[in-house]
Write a protein that holds these residues in place. Sequence first.
Motif, PDB file in Angstrom:
ATOM      1  N   VAL A   6      -2.647  50.399  65.995  1.00 49.97           N
ATOM      2  CA  VAL A   6      -1.795  50.906  64.916  1.00 49.97           C
ATOM      3  C   VAL A   6      -1.848  49.914  63.757  1.00 49.97           C
ATOM      4  O   VAL A   6      -1.455  48.755  63.898  1.00 49.97           O
ATOM      5  CB  VAL A   6      -0.326  51.077  65.372  1.00 49.97           C
ATOM      6  N   ASP A   7      -2.350  50.384  62.607  1.00 47.20           N
ATOM      7  CA  ASP A   7      -2.432  49.544  61.414  1.00 47.20           C
ATOM      8  C   ASP A   7      -2.607  50.463  60.214  1.00 47.20           C
ATOM      9  O   ASP A   7      -3.367  51.424  60.283  1.00 47.20           O
ATOM     10  CB  ASP A   7      -3.608  48.571  61.513  1.00 47.20           C
ATOM     11  N   ASP A   8      -1.918  50.158  59.125  1.00 44.21           N
ATOM     12  CA  ASP A   8      -2.036  51.015  57.939  1.00 44.21           C
ATOM     13  C   ASP A   8      -3.325  50.752  57.168  1.00 44.21           C
ATOM     14  O   ASP A   8      -3.688  51.539  56.295  1.00 44.21           O
ATOM     15  CB  ASP A   8      -0.814  50.851  57.024  1.00 44.21           C
ATOM     16  N   GLU A   9      -4.018  49.682  57.470  1.00 44.59           N
ATOM     17  CA  GLU A   9      -5.277  49.363  56.784  1.00 44.59           C
ATOM     18  C   GLU A   9      -6.449  49.975  57.549  1.00 44.59           C
ATOM     19  O   GLU A   9      -6.743  49.577  58.679  1.00 44.59           O
ATOM     20  CB  GLU A   9      -5.459  47.853  56.682  1.00 44.59           C
ATOM     21  N   ILE A  10      -7.119  50.917  56.910  1.00 48.81           N
ATOM     22  CA  ILE A  10      -8.228  51.608  57.569  1.00 48.81           C
ATOM     23  C   ILE A  10      -9.348  50.653  57.974  1.00 48.81           C
ATOM     24  O   ILE A  10      -9.963  50.808  59.021  1.00 48.81           O
ATOM     25  CB  ILE A  10      -8.774  52.773  56.704  1.00 48.81           C
ATOM     26  N   LEU A  11      -9.607  49.634  57.152  1.00 46.19           N
ATOM     27  CA  LEU A  11     -10.688  48.692  57.484  1.00 46.19           C
ATOM     28  C   LEU A  11     -10.366  47.888  58.742  1.00 46.19           C
ATOM     29  O   LEU A  11     -11.263  47.576  59.523  1.00 46.19           O
ATOM     30  CB  LEU A  11     -10.968  47.761  56.305  1.00 46.19           C
ATOM     31  N   VAL A  12      -9.110  47.580  58.946  1.00 48.43           N
ATOM     32  CA  VAL A  12      -8.718  46.858  60.167  1.00 48.43           C
ATOM     33  C   VAL A  12      -8.917  47.771  61.372  1.00 48.43           C
ATOM     34  O   VAL A  12      -9.487  47.362  62.388  1.00 48.43           O
ATOM     35  CB  VAL A  12      -7.253  46.361  60.083  1.00 48.43           C
ATOM     36  N   ARG A  13      -8.464  49.022  61.269  1.00 47.91           N
ATOM     37  CA  ARG A  13      -8.630  49.962  62.381  1.00 47.91           C
ATOM     38  C   ARG A  13     -10.115  50.178  62.701  1.00 47.91           C
ATOM     39  O   ARG A  13     -10.520  50.128  63.860  1.00 47.91           O
ATOM     40  CB  ARG A  13      -7.961  51.307  62.061  1.00 47.91           C
ATOM     41  N   MET A  14     -10.906  50.409  61.661  1.00 45.21           N
ATOM     42  CA  MET A  14     -12.338  50.626  61.874  1.00 45.21           C
ATOM     43  C   MET A  14     -12.995  49.387  62.467  1.00 45.21           C
ATOM     44  O   MET A  14     -13.831  49.483  63.366  1.00 45.21           O
ATOM     45  CB  MET A  14     -13.013  51.007  60.552  1.00 45.21           C
ATOM     46  N   GLY A  15     -12.607  48.223  61.955  1.00 43.54           N
ATOM     47  CA  GLY A  15     -13.180  46.981  62.452  1.00 43.54           C
ATOM     48  C   GLY A  15     -12.872  46.764  63.926  1.00 43.54           C
ATOM     49  O   GLY A  15     -13.766  46.435  64.710  1.00 43.54           O
ATOM     50  N   LEU A  16     -11.619  46.961  64.316  1.00 46.20           N
ATOM     51  CA  LEU A  16     -11.239  46.779  65.718  1.00 46.20           C
ATOM     52  C   LEU A  16     -11.961  47.767  66.625  1.00 46.20           C
ATOM     53  O   LEU A  16     -12.368  47.425  67.732  1.00 46.20           O
ATOM     54  CB  LEU A  16      -9.726  46.911  65.890  1.00 46.20           C
ATOM     55  N   LYS A  17     -12.114  49.001  66.147  1.00 39.68           N
ATOM     56  CA  LYS A  17     -12.803  49.998  66.965  1.00 39.68           C
ATOM     57  C   LYS A  17     -14.276  49.643  67.154  1.00 39.68           C
ATOM     58  O   LYS A  17     -14.851  49.947  68.191  1.00 39.68           O
ATOM     59  CB  LYS A  17     -12.664  51.392  66.345  1.00 39.68           C
ATOM     60  N   SER A  18     -14.858  48.989  66.153  1.00 40.21           N
ATOM     61  CA  SER A  18     -16.300  48.734  66.224  1.00 40.21           C
ATOM     62  C   SER A  18     -16.686  47.365  66.785  1.00 40.21           C
ATOM     63  O   SER A  18     -17.763  47.232  67.348  1.00 40.21           O
ATOM     64  CB  SER A  18     -16.932  48.930  64.853  1.00 40.21           C
ATOM     65  N   ILE A  19     -15.835  46.347  66.657  1.00 40.87           N
ATOM     66  CA  ILE A  19     -16.251  45.006  67.115  1.00 40.87           C
ATOM     67  C   ILE A  19     -16.051  44.785  68.613  1.00 40.87           C
ATOM     68  O   ILE A  19     -16.640  43.883  69.184  1.00 40.87           O
ATOM     69  CB  ILE A  19     -15.549  43.853  66.350  1.00 40.87           C
ATOM     70  N   ILE A  20     -15.241  45.617  69.236  1.00 44.09           N
ATOM     71  CA  ILE A  20     -14.979  45.456  70.666  1.00 44.09           C
ATOM     72  C   ILE A  20     -15.770  46.503  71.447  1.00 44.09           C
ATOM     73  O   ILE A  20     -15.648  47.695  71.178  1.00 44.09           O
ATOM     74  CB  ILE A  20     -13.473  45.650  70.984  1.00 44.09           C
ATOM     75  N   PRO A  21     -16.554  46.084  72.433  1.00 48.43           N
ATOM     76  CA  PRO A  21     -17.233  47.066  73.298  1.00 48.43           C
ATOM     77  C   PRO A  21     -16.230  47.551  74.359  1.00 48.43           C
ATOM     78  O   PRO A  21     -16.252  47.125  75.506  1.00 48.43           O
ATOM     79  CB  PRO A  21     -18.385  46.260  73.906  1.00 48.43           C
ATOM     80  N   TRP A  22     -15.323  48.450  73.949  1.00 47.54           N
ATOM     81  CA  TRP A  22     -14.163  48.836  74.754  1.00 47.54           C
ATOM     82  C   TRP A  22     -14.536  49.258  76.173  1.00 47.54           C
ATOM     83  O   TRP A  22     -14.035  48.687  77.142  1.00 47.54           O
ATOM     84  CB  TRP A  22     -13.387  49.953  74.046  1.00 47.54           C
ATOM     85  N   GLU A  23     -15.364  50.259  76.302  1.00 49.03           N
ATOM     86  CA  GLU A  23     -15.712  50.788  77.632  1.00 49.03           C
ATOM     87  C   GLU A  23     -16.439  49.735  78.473  1.00 49.03           C
ATOM     88  O   GLU A  23     -16.186  49.605  79.661  1.00 49.03           O
ATOM     89  CB  GLU A  23     -16.562  52.053  77.504  1.00 49.03           C
ATOM     90  N   GLU A  24     -17.349  49.021  77.825  1.00 47.85           N
ATOM     91  CA  GLU A  24     -18.113  48.001  78.530  1.00 47.85           C
ATOM     92  C   GLU A  24     -17.201  46.938  79.132  1.00 47.85           C
ATOM     93  O   GLU A  24     -17.480  46.392  80.189  1.00 47.85           O
ATOM     94  CB  GLU A  24     -19.097  47.359  77.547  1.00 47.85           C
ATOM     95  N   LYS A  25     -16.104  46.661  78.467  1.00 49.95           N
ATOM     96  CA  LYS A  25     -15.154  45.648  78.939  1.00 49.95           C
ATOM     97  C   LYS A  25     -14.070  46.231  79.837  1.00 49.95           C
ATOM     98  O   LYS A  25     -13.150  45.533  80.249  1.00 49.95           O
ATOM     99  CB  LYS A  25     -14.507  44.917  77.746  1.00 49.95           C
ATOM    100  N   GLY A  26     -14.163  47.523  80.126  1.00 49.33           N
ATOM    101  CA  GLY A  26     -13.226  48.139  81.061  1.00 49.33           C
ATOM    102  C   GLY A  26     -11.959  48.688  80.431  1.00 49.33           C
ATOM    103  O   GLY A  26     -10.989  48.958  81.134  1.00 49.33           O
ATOM    104  N   TYR A  27     -11.946  48.880  79.106  1.00 49.23           N
ATOM    105  CA  TYR A  27     -10.777  49.419  78.411  1.00 49.23           C
ATOM    106  C   TYR A  27     -11.095  50.827  77.907  1.00 49.23           C
ATOM    107  O   TYR A  27     -12.237  51.153  77.633  1.00 49.23           O
ATOM    108  CB  TYR A  27     -10.398  48.541  77.212  1.00 49.23           C
ATOM    109  N   THR A  28     -10.057  51.624  77.773  1.00 48.70           N
ATOM    110  CA  THR A  28     -10.190  52.946  77.178  1.00 48.70           C
ATOM    111  C   THR A  28      -9.446  52.916  75.851  1.00 48.70           C
ATOM    112  O   THR A  28      -8.228  52.710  75.840  1.00 48.70           O
ATOM    113  CB  THR A  28      -9.576  54.024  78.094  1.00 48.70           C
ATOM    114  N   LEU A  29     -10.162  53.083  74.765  1.00 48.84           N
ATOM    115  CA  LEU A  29      -9.529  53.131  73.448  1.00 48.84           C
ATOM    116  C   LEU A  29      -9.056  54.558  73.225  1.00 48.84           C
ATOM    117  O   LEU A  29      -9.852  55.484  73.134  1.00 48.84           O
ATOM    118  CB  LEU A  29     -10.511  52.700  72.357  1.00 48.84           C
ATOM    119  N   LEU A  30      -7.735  54.721  73.175  1.00 47.60           N
ATOM    120  CA  LEU A  30      -7.142  56.052  73.045  1.00 47.60           C
ATOM    121  C   LEU A  30      -7.212  56.586  71.633  1.00 47.60           C
ATOM    122  O   LEU A  30      -7.122  57.787  71.417  1.00 47.60           O
ATOM    123  CB  LEU A  30      -5.678  56.016  73.500  1.00 47.60           C
ATOM    124  N   GLY A  31      -7.327  55.692  70.679  1.00 45.77           N
ATOM    125  CA  GLY A  31      -7.356  56.101  69.286  1.00 45.77           C
ATOM    126  C   GLY A  31      -6.652  55.094  68.416  1.00 45.77           C
ATOM    127  O   GLY A  31      -6.337  53.986  68.854  1.00 45.77           O
TER     128      GLY A  31
END
Length: 190
Positions: A6-31
């Motif tokens: 949750v962040d009002d800055e789109i670049l922060v949200r996009m950055g977090l979604k892209s810099i972390i290999p969520w599934e590879e690390k065992g996390y599920t990014l819900l959105g």
Amino acid sequence: MKVLIVDDEILVRMGLKSIIPWEEKGYTLLGDAKNGAEAIEIFNETEPDILLTDISMPFMDGLELIRILKSRRPSLKVIILSNYDDFKYAQKGIQLGVNAYILKHEISAEKVLEALESLAGPFHSERPLPVNDKKNEGFHANLYRLFKDNLTEREREGILAALSGKLQGPPFAVISMLLNFAEPEAENGI
């Protein structure tokens, strides 16, 4: 573990979604959500385990969001992302049960993963046996976590839900055993 950003800055949200290999690390990014109201809607539908949230947002600040979500689910883990290097925000976060505080100018994949792994506990950071197939690494990590004895029923259900689509296809078997290595009782007369 399921994560909501949750962040009002789109670049922060996009950055977090892209810099972390969520599934590879065992996390599920819900959105991700751009404000607290949107976050509450997603929270009600998906029940995340971890919330990564900004403090300063329009409509509802991150501290109010945390207060609302923690009242609904006290076990929710929270990581604050903030531009504010101010002790009063950290102090309010501590009072609300925040687990980690990352300054936005210090955000990196390593820092975020370190915070996530500190929340997920030791069962999450243990790596499964090495796998040559990189695309299935998250699958194997989730499968490994499924059989650790310190998962809650809700965590088991979440992992099974994440794995359900990947257990289809060629025949696949999962075997779970509970081994008891207690000393055998001595029989009378022997």
